[in-house]
Design an enzyme around this catalytic site. Structure first.
Site, PDB file in Angstrom:
ATOM      1  N   ASN A 185       3.273  -6.956  13.112  1.00 39.26           N
ATOM      2  CA  ASN A 185       3.042  -5.534  13.407  1.00 39.26           C
ATOM      3  C   ASN A 185       3.750  -5.201  14.714  1.00 39.26           C
ATOM      4  O   ASN A 185       4.219  -6.080  15.419  1.00 39.26           O
ATOM      5  CB  ASN A 185       1.516  -5.278  13.527  1.00 39.26           C
ATOM      6  CG  ASN A 185       1.144  -3.819  13.318  1.00 39.26           C
ATOM      7  OD1 ASN A 185       1.604  -2.945  14.039  1.00 39.26           O
ATOM      8  ND2 ASN A 185       0.335  -3.554  12.315  1.00 39.26           N
ATOM      9  N   LEU A 186       3.821  -3.908  15.003  1.00 40.40           N
ATOM     10  CA  LEU A 186       4.377  -3.491  16.298  1.00 40.40           C
ATOM     11  C   LEU A 186       3.526  -4.029  17.428  1.00 40.40           C
ATOM     12  O   LEU A 186       4.031  -4.391  18.488  1.00 40.40           O
ATOM     13  CB  LEU A 186       4.356  -1.962  16.395  1.00 40.40           C
ATOM     14  CG  LEU A 186       5.592  -1.159  16.032  1.00 40.40           C
ATOM     15  CD1 LEU A 186       5.357   0.300  16.414  1.00 40.40           C
ATOM     16  CD2 LEU A 186       6.840  -1.707  16.702  1.00 40.40           C
ATOM     17  N   THR A 212       0.553  -2.932   8.661  1.00 39.42           N
ATOM     18  CA  THR A 212      -0.617  -2.190   8.194  1.00 39.42           C
ATOM     19  C   THR A 212      -1.704  -2.246   9.255  1.00 39.42           C
ATOM     20  O   THR A 212      -1.909  -3.279   9.888  1.00 39.42           O
ATOM     21  CB  THR A 212      -1.118  -2.703   6.815  1.00 39.42           C
ATOM     22  OG1 THR A 212      -2.349  -2.056   6.493  1.00 39.42           O
ATOM     23  CG2 THR A 212      -1.310  -4.201   6.773  1.00 39.42           C
ATOM     24  N   VAL A 228       3.492   4.100  -1.103  1.00 39.97           N
ATOM     25  CA  VAL A 228       3.759   4.833  -2.336  1.00 39.97           C
ATOM     26  C   VAL A 228       5.247   5.185  -2.453  1.00 39.97           C
ATOM     27  O   VAL A 228       5.670   5.739  -3.457  1.00 39.97           O
ATOM     28  CB  VAL A 228       2.857   6.093  -2.425  1.00 39.97           C
ATOM     29  CG1 VAL A 228       1.396   5.671  -2.519  1.00 39.97           C
ATOM     30  CG2 VAL A 228       3.065   7.026  -1.235  1.00 39.97           C
ATOM     31  N   ALA A 266       9.419  -4.177  12.622  1.00 39.56           N
ATOM     32  CA  ALA A 266       9.521  -4.958  11.387  1.00 39.56           C
ATOM     33  C   ALA A 266      10.960  -5.336  11.041  1.00 39.56           C
ATOM     34  O   ALA A 266      11.196  -6.414  10.490  1.00 39.56           O
ATOM     35  CB  ALA A 266       8.895  -4.167  10.233  1.00 39.56           C
ATOM     36  N   GLN A 268       0.847  -1.198   0.000  1.00 44.19           N
ATOM     37  CA  GLN A 268       0.000   0.000   0.000  1.00 44.19           C
ATOM     38  C   GLN A 268       0.877   1.241   0.000  1.00 44.19           C
ATOM     39  O   GLN A 268       0.374   2.356  -0.087  1.00 44.19           O
ATOM     40  CB  GLN A 268      -0.874   0.017   1.260  1.00 44.19           C
ATOM     41  CG  GLN A 268      -1.807  -1.158   1.371  1.00 44.19           C
ATOM     42  CD  GLN A 268      -2.441  -1.228   2.748  1.00 44.19           C
ATOM     43  OE1 GLN A 268      -3.484  -0.635   3.003  1.00 44.19           O
ATOM     44  NE2 GLN A 268      -1.813  -1.943   3.663  1.00 44.19           N
ATOM     45  N   HIS A 304      -1.651   1.265  -4.328  1.00 47.17           N
ATOM     46  CA  HIS A 304      -2.081   2.654  -4.129  1.00 47.17           C
ATOM     47  C   HIS A 304      -1.237   3.648  -4.910  1.00 47.17           C
ATOM     48  O   HIS A 304      -1.235   4.842  -4.597  1.00 47.17           O
ATOM     49  CB  HIS A 304      -2.063   3.015  -2.636  1.00 47.17           C
ATOM     50  CG  HIS A 304      -3.122   2.312  -1.848  1.00 47.17           C
ATOM     51  ND1 HIS A 304      -3.124   2.242  -0.476  1.00 47.17           N
ATOM     52  CD2 HIS A 304      -4.231   1.648  -2.252  1.00 47.17           C
ATOM     53  CE1 HIS A 304      -4.188   1.562  -0.067  1.00 47.17           C
ATOM     54  NE2 HIS A 304      -4.874   1.185  -1.120  1.00 47.17           N
TER      55      HIS A 304
HETATM   56  P1  NAD Z   1      -1.133   3.068   8.868  1.00 43.90           P
HETATM   57  O1  NAD Z   1      -0.291   4.275   9.110  1.00 43.90           O
HETATM   58  O2  NAD Z   1      -2.598   3.179   8.980  1.00 43.90           O
HETATM   59  O3  NAD Z   1      -0.664   1.935   9.884  1.00 43.90           O
HETATM   60  C1  NAD Z   1       0.695   1.654  10.092  1.00 43.90           C
HETATM   61  C2  NAD Z   1       0.787   0.352  10.852  1.00 43.90           C
HETATM   62  O4  NAD Z   1       2.152   0.017  10.977  1.00 43.90           O
HETATM   63  C3  NAD Z   1       0.209   0.406  12.268  1.00 43.90           C
HETATM   64  O5  NAD Z   1      -0.611  -0.738  12.489  1.00 43.90           O
HETATM   65  C4  NAD Z   1       1.452   0.373  13.166  1.00 43.90           C
HETATM   66  O6  NAD Z   1       1.223  -0.339  14.391  1.00 43.90           O
HETATM   67  C5  NAD Z   1       2.423  -0.380  12.300  1.00 43.90           C
HETATM   68  N1  NAD Z   1       3.824  -0.055  12.547  1.00 43.90           N
HETATM   69  C6  NAD Z   1       4.370   1.167  12.813  1.00 43.90           C
HETATM   70  N2  NAD Z   1       5.691   1.071  12.950  1.00 43.90           N
HETATM   71  C7  NAD Z   1       6.005  -0.234  12.749  1.00 43.90           C
HETATM   72  C8  NAD Z   1       7.227  -0.963  12.771  1.00 43.90           C
HETATM   73  N3  NAD Z   1       8.405  -0.358  13.004  1.00 43.90           N
HETATM   74  N4  NAD Z   1       7.193  -2.310  12.570  1.00 43.90           N
HETATM   75  C9  NAD Z   1       6.007  -2.931  12.328  1.00 43.90           C
HETATM   76  N5  NAD Z   1       4.822  -2.295  12.302  1.00 43.90           N
HETATM   77  C10 NAD Z   1       4.823  -0.953  12.512  1.00 43.90           C
HETATM   78  O7  NAD Z   1      -0.681   2.514   7.464  1.00 43.90           O
HETATM   79  P2  NAD Z   1      -1.398   1.620   6.355  1.00 43.90           P
HETATM   80  O8  NAD Z   1      -2.185   0.548   7.027  1.00 43.90           O
HETATM   81  O9  NAD Z   1      -0.334   1.269   5.398  1.00 43.90           O
HETATM   82  O10 NAD Z   1      -2.426   2.585   5.629  1.00 43.90           O
HETATM   83  C11 NAD Z   1      -1.954   3.826   5.260  1.00 43.90           C
HETATM   84  C12 NAD Z   1      -2.264   4.352   3.881  1.00 43.90           C
HETATM   85  O11 NAD Z   1      -1.462   5.536   3.743  1.00 43.90           O
HETATM   86  C13 NAD Z   1      -1.858   3.482   2.746  1.00 43.90           C
HETATM   87  O12 NAD Z   1      -2.917   3.481   1.874  1.00 43.90           O
HETATM   88  C14 NAD Z   1      -0.658   4.151   2.065  1.00 43.90           C
HETATM   89  O13 NAD Z   1      -0.897   4.340   0.687  1.00 43.90           O
HETATM   90  C15 NAD Z   1      -0.542   5.512   2.682  1.00 43.90           C
HETATM   91  N6  NAD Z   1       0.819   5.788   3.243  1.00 43.90           N
HETATM   92  C16 NAD Z   1       1.951   5.347   2.619  1.00 43.90           C
HETATM   93  C17 NAD Z   1       3.207   5.590   3.186  1.00 43.90           C
HETATM   94  C18 NAD Z   1       4.444   5.072   2.477  1.00 43.90           C
HETATM   95  O14 NAD Z   1       4.431   4.959   1.258  1.00 43.90           O
HETATM   96  N7  NAD Z   1       5.519   4.726   3.198  1.00 43.90           N
HETATM   97  C19 NAD Z   1       3.332   6.296   4.374  1.00 43.90           C
HETATM   98  C20 NAD Z   1       2.170   6.762   4.982  1.00 43.90           C
HETATM   99  C21 NAD Z   1       0.921   6.512   4.407  1.00 43.90           C
END
Ligand code: NAD
Length: 236
Positions: free
Chosen positions: A207-208, A182, A92, A225, A90, A115
């Protein structure tokens, strides 16, 4: 247990330790903005300069971050996996892509950005997608259509996720489904675990901390992770 057909779903948590902020973090905002402002077609129509500036900043930030041990563990797995392996992200950012440049994946591997991607732009009239590494102006003209503009190739809320046919096919044939970093708040990705269960797959959440959807998974593995992902796949 031997698995042949693997689907891995990743979210913002897999990139968090690379320094890319997660979406909802604790404040419900994405880098200080409400999602309605920066991640909807209505937000873009209302204030294209703000939306382009938001993604310009995210795009520039990619130069400062690097794949972490979780991205690299998945890339190494892709190189040695003998069956089908679909990695659906998901995210980007391009951190999975960069990890896979270092280790050549096996033929059964595919990566899908459901996404969209920060490093691509899309013409609002022709739909043509092209690589885009620099900034986009508020009304970036499109080379593909005289009335078109270039917008970020990002799936905003209310828009269709990409390559869903391919993802559905893989989920209906998978025997192992792993969801990494996620929150399970965003559909259709949040429904993948049920599709995989329906296919009879073993389902694992990494997940965390346990998410609200924890009860839908057979197993949960908790911790950062960069530690849990390499450990889990080394033990397969
Ligand atoms: P989210 O931010 O809703 O959730 C992040 C999840 O990751 C949480 O459940 C959290 O507990 C977990 N997490 C945080 N740090 C962690 C770690 N170090 N190790 C393991 N788990 C960890 O994200 P989502 O579910 O991906 O949904 C967000 C939406 O926002 C997506 O559709 C995406 O397109 C977009 N998005 C993308 C990025 C990116 O490209 N990196 C960043 C932010 C948002």
């Amino acid at each position: 247990m031997t698995h042949r057909n693997l689907v891995v779903l990743t979210g913002a948590g897999v990139s968090a330790e690379s320094g890319v902020p997660t979406f909802r973090a604790s404040d419900g905002l994405w880098c200080g903005h409400r999602v309605e402002e920066v991640a909807t077609p209505e937000g873009y129509a209302a204030d294209p300069a703000l939306v382009q500036d938001f993604y310009n900043q995210r795009r520039r930030q990619l130069a400062e971050v690097h794949p972490n041990a979780a991205h690299l563990a998945l890339a190494e797995l892709a190189a040695r996996w003998e069956g089908d392996f679909l990695l659906v992200t998901q995210n980007v950012d391009d951190l999975h892509d960069r990890a896979h440049e270092r280790v050549l994946p096996a033929p059964g591997f595919e990566l899908i950005h459901m996404h969209g991607e920060l490093l691509k732009g899309r013409c609002t009239r022709s739909g043509v997608v092209s690589r885009w590494t620099g900034d986009m102006a508020a009304h970036e003209p499109s080379p593909d259509h005289p009335d078109g503009r270039i917008r970020p190739h990002i799936v905003w809320f209310g828009e269709m996720s990409l390559r869903m046919d391919r993802i559905d096919r893989a989920l209906s044939a998978c025997d192992l489904f792993v969801s990494i970093g996620t929150s399970g708040n965003v559909y259709p990705a949040a429904g993948f675990v049920q599709q995989a269960r329906h296919a009879g797959a073993r389902t694992v959440e990494i997940n965390l901390e346990p998410t609200l959807g924890r009860s839908m998974f057979d197993e949960g593995v908790y911790g950062p992770a960069t530690r849990t992902v390499p450990e889990f796949f080394a033990g397969l």
